[in-house]
Design an enzyme around this catalytic site. Structure first.
Site, PDB file in Angstrom:
ATOM      1  CG  ASP A   1       5.347   6.801   8.847  1.00 41.91           C
ATOM      2  OD1 ASP A   1       4.178   6.372   8.880  1.00 41.91           O
ATOM      3  OD2 ASP A   1       5.797   7.620   9.663  1.00 41.91           O
TER       4      ASP A   1
ATOM      5  N   GLY B   1      -5.039   4.243  10.709  1.00 43.23           N
ATOM      6  CA  GLY B   1      -5.568   3.741  11.966  1.00 43.23           C
ATOM      7  C   GLY B   1      -6.145   4.847  12.824  1.00 43.23           C
TER       8      GLY B   1
ATOM      9  CG  ASP C   1       0.106   5.771   7.322  1.00 38.97           C
ATOM     10  OD1 ASP C   1      -0.937   5.472   7.912  1.00 38.97           O
ATOM     11  OD2 ASP C   1       1.083   6.293   7.901  1.00 38.97           O
TER      12      ASP C   1
ATOM     13  CG  ASP D   1       1.741   2.236   7.351  1.00 42.50           C
ATOM     14  OD1 ASP D   1       0.508   2.168   7.443  1.00 42.50           O
ATOM     15  OD2 ASP D   1       2.401   3.230   7.700  1.00 42.50           O
TER      16      ASP D   1
END
Length: 712
Positions: free
Chosen positions: A603, A557, A405, A607
């Site tokens: 985190d 995102g 991420d 996710d």
């Protein structure tokens, strides 16, 4: 509000594409066909007669109850084992106390104590033996159950008159060590089934419902229905998916979408339940609740992903299966050969059989894996690696693709100053000093980033006077008696303001950064760029992974241009940007279907499905509780380099497990034939006592070897 106008300028909505707005109305993924369950899924049955295939909080509670049960049985049996050892003739002869400890019916007392240990402490293993034989899948429980049963019943027969030796101490110590091993094992696999509960906690319990007369009423969030209107005050969590009908604000959706910067919202915009309202008060109309809510869909994804993980059979169970077949076959052949073929007396033949069973007693095998797990877990904790799910952790040794991420993992997840670009004749310190003086009057994330940078550089700034927002441009104030403006690039060249002499804002904008210009008395002092700051540790982590021939993918995102810039800076192999939680999970699944072994590091709540669906989920410790509960490993220090440590520790742990299995069971290659008496013709007969010593020595070797585990 002046500050809200300031937000409009800094957001630069007309220059940059919008990020993800939370994905209202997206449907949950359509499930999985794989079987299994997260958190100790290889233990469908653990010898206590109970099915372990449940999931959720009940599964977690069951493991906790099992660990407590093994712990209780271990301590009680250990206490009873002391007099068993003291009264055992074989032990007393070894230490020279045969005459010192002697009283009438002592063997019957020994039988009574051993019966309690066999019945109480051995129950999980004997019942497990029955279950495994019923399922036609003999394994660890079968071997343990047979070993303690033969030693116990043979010794009981000796007490009532059969010629031979007593092995009650063998039964007692075997039961104790097996209970200890399973207690350690159960503790190591608990804690991976709390994700759904943590996700649910993101939703507030109460909401301010607006009645038809305009008054507000505090109600339980679960009572909200589509069409209801709710008021959300600054700083509160949004209680349901909906659409703003009054007011404007900025919403922190980082825990849902990974968007690092708060997203500007106004009347007509969609909002997502569980996200956090900024400093504006809004009224929203509820659209989705319950199972239809976006957060509930994420919860469903997490549950499905956890259930889809394939089972990983424990190495010790596999070794025990083969050892069980060998031990049973060797024992039967030994009895038949000596009694029927050779014609020796039954007592001698049975003693040879018992010796074979004793020497294959899995003391060491029962501790081979749990001891390595315990050492590995402790070693990992000292290095900032918290192992929650052993099965997932063990799979990480074969990882060939690592998915990171971006926000909060490769980056700090905060809006900070990345570039300070003063004009000719102006120092960086002066530019920051003047900008901080003005921005110290605002609470906007950009303002906080500039002030934070000035504090970091230990720059003192003067007080600003007459602070005000300039609609559509920025903010202004008086600093040191001079007019200072902080504006967006789009404000330059208009309303008497000078034009920028270079294209720095355009270049930085392509990196996904927000640029502001600082002017004093209409002179441009310079530009300041802000963005999500890249962690210095990320570069080293990705370089190391490339050295290990591991492919690195970034999944986020956030906006495409932001992701592309971060990927270019770090040398990442592949980028997937502007993806929602269900899309992240689908990407992980597609990589796995291509044959890759995938590790996911993240985190945020966005996710969680991907963390659960990956072969190994690694959660940054500074993230949300749900990420930690869904993950197999937590990185306490929020350092991406620790992900590399996870893989190295997993490889070292696996090597140590294989070594221990050989030390625990490999000696049987020589010991079993000796116990069976294949060298009896040469006068070499291994007694049950000698077999017990060899078996005990293997336990010591396994324990010592486990302590030598190191993280390379």
């Amino acid at each position: 509000m002046p500050d809200e106008q300031h937000h409009e300028t800094h957001q630069q909505a007309d220059q940059q594409p919008e990020g993800n707005n939370g994905g209202l109305g997206h449907e949950a993924h359509d499930g999985h066909e794989d079987e299994g369950h997260a958190g100790g899924r290889e233990h469908e049955r653990h010898g206590d007669g109970h099915d372990h295939s449940g999931h959720g909080s009940g599964h977690h509670e069951h493991h906790a109850q099992m660990a407590a049960d093994f712990k209780r049985r271990f301590w009680i049996c250990l206490a009873v084992t002391v007099p068993v050892i003291v009264l055992s003739p074989m032990i007393r002869s070894w230490i020279g106390l045969t005459e010192a400890i002697s009283f009438p019916y002592q063997n019957w007392v020994l039988l009574g104590l051993s019966t309690f240990i066999y019945a109480y402490g051995g129950y999980p293993f004997v019942s497990g033996l029955v279950d495994e034989l019923r399922d036609r899948n003999p394994g660890m429980m079968t071997l343990v159950g047979i070993a303690i049963s033969i030693a116990f019943f043979y010794s009981a027969a000796v007490v009532v008159g059969l010629p031979g030796k007593l092995f009650f101490w063998e039964t007692a110590t075997l039961v104790d060590l097996m209970l200890l091993g399973h207690w350690i094992e159960m503790r190591s696999v608990m804690g991976a089934s709390q994700a759904v509960e943590e996700l649910a906690k993101l939703m507030p319990s109460e909401a301010h419902r607006v009645n038809s007369d305009g008054d507000t009423q505090d109600v339980a969030a679960s009572e909200l229905q589509p069409g209801d209107q709710v008021r959300v005050k600054p700083g509160e969590k949004i209680p349901a998916d909906g659409k703003i009908v009054e007011g404007k604000t900025s919403v922190d959706e980082s825990m849902l979408t990974g968007e690092s910067e708060p997203v500007k919202k106004q009347s007509g915009d969609s909002i997502t339940g569980g996200s956090v309202n900024g400093n504006g008060s809004i009224v929203a109309e509820v659209e989705n609740t319950g199972e239809d809510s976006y957060l509930q869909q994420v919860i469903n994804l997490v549950r499905e992903a956890q259930q889809s993980k394939s089972r990983t059979q424990n190495l010790a169970d596999r070794a025990a299966f083969y050892l069980t077949l060998i031990a049973l076959s060797a024992g039967a052949v030994t009895l038949v050969a000596w009694y029927f073929a050779v014609g020796r007396e039954f007592a001698f033949s049975l003693e040879r059989t018992v010796t074979v069973m004793v020497i294959t007693c899995p003391h060491a095998l029962g501790l081979a894996i749990p001891l390595v797990v315990a050492v590995s877990t402790g070693l990992g904790a000292k290095r900032g690696l918290l192992i929650r799910d052993r099965a997932g952790f063990e799979r990480s040794r074969d990882v060939d693709t690592v998915v990171f991420d971006k926000t909060g993992t490769l980056t700090h997840g905060r809006f900070g100053v990345s570039d300070v670009l003063p004009s000719d004749g102006v120092s960086e310190e002066e530019l920051l000093r003047v900008a901080a003086a003005v921005e110290s009057q605002s609470e906007h994330p950009i303002a906080q980033g500039i002030v934070g940078k000035a504090k970091e550089e230990e720059i003192d700034w003067p007080d600003a006077a007459e602070f005000e927002s300039i609609s559509g441009k920025g903010v202004r104030a008086e600093v040191d008696g001079k007019k200072v403006m902080v504006v967006s690039p789009g404000a330059l060249g208009k309303d008497g303001l000078p034009e920028a002499e270079d294209n720095r804002s355009e270049e930085l904008g392509k990196q996904g950064k927000t640029v502001i210009y600082v002017l004093r008395e209409n002179d441009i002092l310079g530009a300041i760029a802000l963005g999500d700051e890249i962690r210095e540790e990320s570069r080293e982590a990705i370089d190391t992974l490339h050295e290990m021939d591991v492919r690195v993918v970034m999944l986020t995102g956030d906006k495409q241009e932001v992701a592309d810039w971060v990927a270019k800076e770090l040398g990442i192999d592949e980028v997937r940007a502007e993806v929602l939680p269900d899309e992240k999970e689908a990407v992980i699944k597609s990589i796995r279907e291509d044959g890759g072994v995938v590790a996911m590091t993240g985190d945020g709540v966005n996710d969680a499905p991907a963390l659960a669906s990956a072969d190994i989920g690694i959660a940054i410790g500074a993230g949300t509780d749900v990420a930690a509960a869904t993950a197999d490993v937590i990185l306490v220090e929020s350092d991406p380099r620790d992900a590399v440590k996870v893989f190295r520790l997993a490889k070292a742990t696996y090597r140590k497990m294989i070594q221990n299995l050989w030390y625990a069971a490999g000696y049987n290659i020589i010991a079993i034939p000796l116990a069976a008496g294949v060298l009896a013709w040469a006068g070499i007969i291994l007694s049950p006592a000698a077999g017990a010593i060899l078996m005990s020595l293997s336990t010591v070797v396994v324990a010592i070897n486990a302590r030598f585990l190191k993280l390379a």
